[in-house]
Design a protein around this motif. Structure first.
Motif, short mmCIF file in Angstrom:
data_model
loop_
_atom_site.label_atom_id
_atom_site.label_comp_id
_atom_site.label_asym_id
_atom_site.label_seq_id
_atom_site.Cartn_x
_atom_site.Cartn_y
_atom_site.Cartn_z
N PHE A 199 0.85 -1.18 0.00
CA PHE A 199 0.00 0.00 0.00
C PHE A 199 0.89 1.24 0.00
O PHE A 199 1.92 1.25 0.68
N VAL A 200 0.48 2.27 -0.74
CA VAL A 200 1.21 3.53 -0.76
C VAL A 200 0.20 4.66 -0.67
O VAL A 200 -0.77 4.70 -1.42
N ASP A 201 0.44 5.56 0.28
CA ASP A 201 -0.36 6.78 0.37
C ASP A 201 0.60 7.94 0.11
O ASP A 201 1.33 8.37 1.00
N HIS A 202 0.64 8.39 -1.15
CA HIS A 202 1.59 9.44 -1.53
C HIS A 202 1.31 10.76 -0.79
O HIS A 202 2.24 11.50 -0.48
N SER A 203 0.05 11.03 -0.52
CA SER A 203 -0.27 12.29 0.15
C SER A 203 0.25 12.32 1.58
O SER A 203 0.47 13.39 2.14
N ASP A 204 0.44 11.15 2.16
CA ASP A 204 0.88 11.04 3.55
C ASP A 204 2.31 10.51 3.67
O ASP A 204 2.79 10.31 4.77
N HIS A 205 2.95 10.22 2.53
CA HIS A 205 4.31 9.66 2.49
C HIS A 205 4.38 8.38 3.31
O HIS A 205 5.31 8.16 4.08
N PHE A 206 3.35 7.54 3.14
CA PHE A 206 3.24 6.31 3.92
C PHE A 206 3.32 5.10 2.99
O PHE A 206 2.63 5.04 1.98
N HIS A 207 4.19 4.14 3.33
CA HIS A 207 4.33 2.90 2.58
C HIS A 207 4.12 1.74 3.55
O HIS A 207 4.61 1.78 4.68
N LEU A 208 3.43 0.69 3.08
CA LEU A 208 3.13 -0.44 3.93
C LEU A 208 3.23 -1.73 3.13
O LEU A 208 2.71 -1.83 2.02
N SER A 209 3.92 -2.71 3.70
CA SER A 209 4.01 -4.04 3.13
C SER A 209 3.37 -5.00 4.12
O SER A 209 3.74 -5.03 5.30
N VAL A 210 2.39 -5.79 3.66
CA VAL A 210 1.66 -6.71 4.52
C VAL A 210 1.84 -8.12 3.99
O VAL A 210 1.56 -8.39 2.83
N SER A 211 2.30 -9.02 4.86
CA SER A 211 2.47 -10.43 4.49
C SER A 211 1.38 -11.24 5.16
O SER A 211 1.01 -10.98 6.31
N GLY A 212 0.88 -12.23 4.44
CA GLY A 212 -0.16 -13.07 5.02
C GLY A 212 -0.49 -14.25 4.13
O GLY A 212 0.24 -14.58 3.19
N ARG A 213 -1.60 -14.86 4.43
CA ARG A 213 -2.07 -16.02 3.69
C ARG A 213 -3.40 -15.67 3.02
O ARG A 213 -4.24 -14.99 3.62
N ALA A 214 -3.58 -16.17 1.82
CA ALA A 214 -4.80 -15.91 1.06
C ALA A 214 -5.48 -17.23 0.72
O ALA A 214 -4.84 -18.29 0.69
N ARG A 215 -6.76 -17.13 0.46
CA ARG A 215 -7.49 -18.30 -0.03
C ARG A 215 -8.65 -17.83 -0.88
O ARG A 215 -9.15 -16.70 -0.73
N VAL A 216 -9.06 -18.68 -1.79
CA VAL A 216 -10.20 -18.41 -2.65
C VAL A 216 -11.46 -18.78 -1.89
O VAL A 216 -11.53 -19.84 -1.25
N VAL A 217 -12.46 -17.89 -1.94
CA VAL A 217 -13.72 -18.11 -1.23
C VAL A 217 -14.87 -17.93 -2.22
O VAL A 217 -14.92 -16.94 -2.95
N GLU A 218 -15.77 -18.89 -2.25
CA GLU A 218 -16.99 -18.81 -3.07
C GLU A 218 -18.13 -18.48 -2.13
O GLU A 218 -18.61 -19.36 -1.40
N ASP A 219 -18.53 -17.23 -2.09
CA ASP A 219 -19.58 -16.80 -1.16
C ASP A 219 -20.32 -15.62 -1.79
O ASP A 219 -19.91 -14.47 -1.68
N ARG A 220 -21.40 -15.92 -2.49
CA ARG A 220 -22.15 -14.88 -3.21
C ARG A 220 -22.67 -13.81 -2.26
O ARG A 220 -22.67 -12.62 -2.59
N ALA A 221 -23.09 -14.17 -1.06
CA ALA A 221 -23.59 -13.18 -0.10
C ALA A 221 -22.48 -12.21 0.29
O ALA A 221 -22.72 -11.00 0.41
#
Length: 156
Positions: free
Chosen positions: A66-88
């Motif tokens: 994530f980068v917020d140029h107006s705030d000079h803020f940079h963020l790197s987030v590490s984690g785990r992802a998964r595919v979810v089938e949930d129409r709601a």
């Protein structure tokens, strides 16, 4: 900066880069995050016809930047992802922005979810352009490292 502030800053962003593995290579692509700080979850609506779901099923480790140029803020987030089938859930997080990619709306059968559960983050909270330029110039004159802002690793 505490964990709540990091989640707040993530929630402000309309886009980020999602990095995953495509075999042996890393692959980054822009995505539109839907941040649910209370649930400690970041959602994405993606197209089942893309390679993301297959890549994440093979290797769930991801990085979001994530980068917020107006705030000079940079963020790197590490984690785990998964595919979810949930129409709601698709309907719950749907936005007008997503309509451009899925003309069929939230009922489009190709609109599926990626759920990211962050584990750790690192941020760089910088100073403005003028302050940074001053710090760089000062460091050259004084032979001291410039103070360009805060940097820290945080468990999410």
């Amino acid at each position: 900066m505490d964990v709540h502030e990091i989640w707040r800053k993530m929630a402000k962003q309309r886009d980020c880069m999602l990095v995953d593995r495509d075999g042996e290579r890393l692959r980054a692509r822009p995505m539109a995050p839907v941040v649910e700080a209370e649930a400690r979850t970041i959602w994405f609506v993606t197209d089942r016809r893309s390679a993301k779901d297959d890549e994440i099923t093979r290797d769930p480790q991801v990085c979001l930047t994530f980068v917020d140029h107006s705030d000079h803020f940079h963020l790197s987030v590490s984690g785990r992802a998964r595919v979810v089938e949930d129409r709601a859930k698709v309907k719950d997080i749907w936005s007008a922005y997503m309509e451009a990619f899925f003309p069929g709306g939230p009922d489009d059968p190709n609109a599926i979810l990626l759920k990211v559960e962050p584990e750790a983050a690192e941020y760089w909270d910088g100073k403005g352009d003028i302050a940074s330029a001053f710090e760089l110039a000062k460091s050259m004159v004084t032979d001291t490292p410039p103070d360009l802002g805060d940097n820290a690793k945080v468990r999410l």
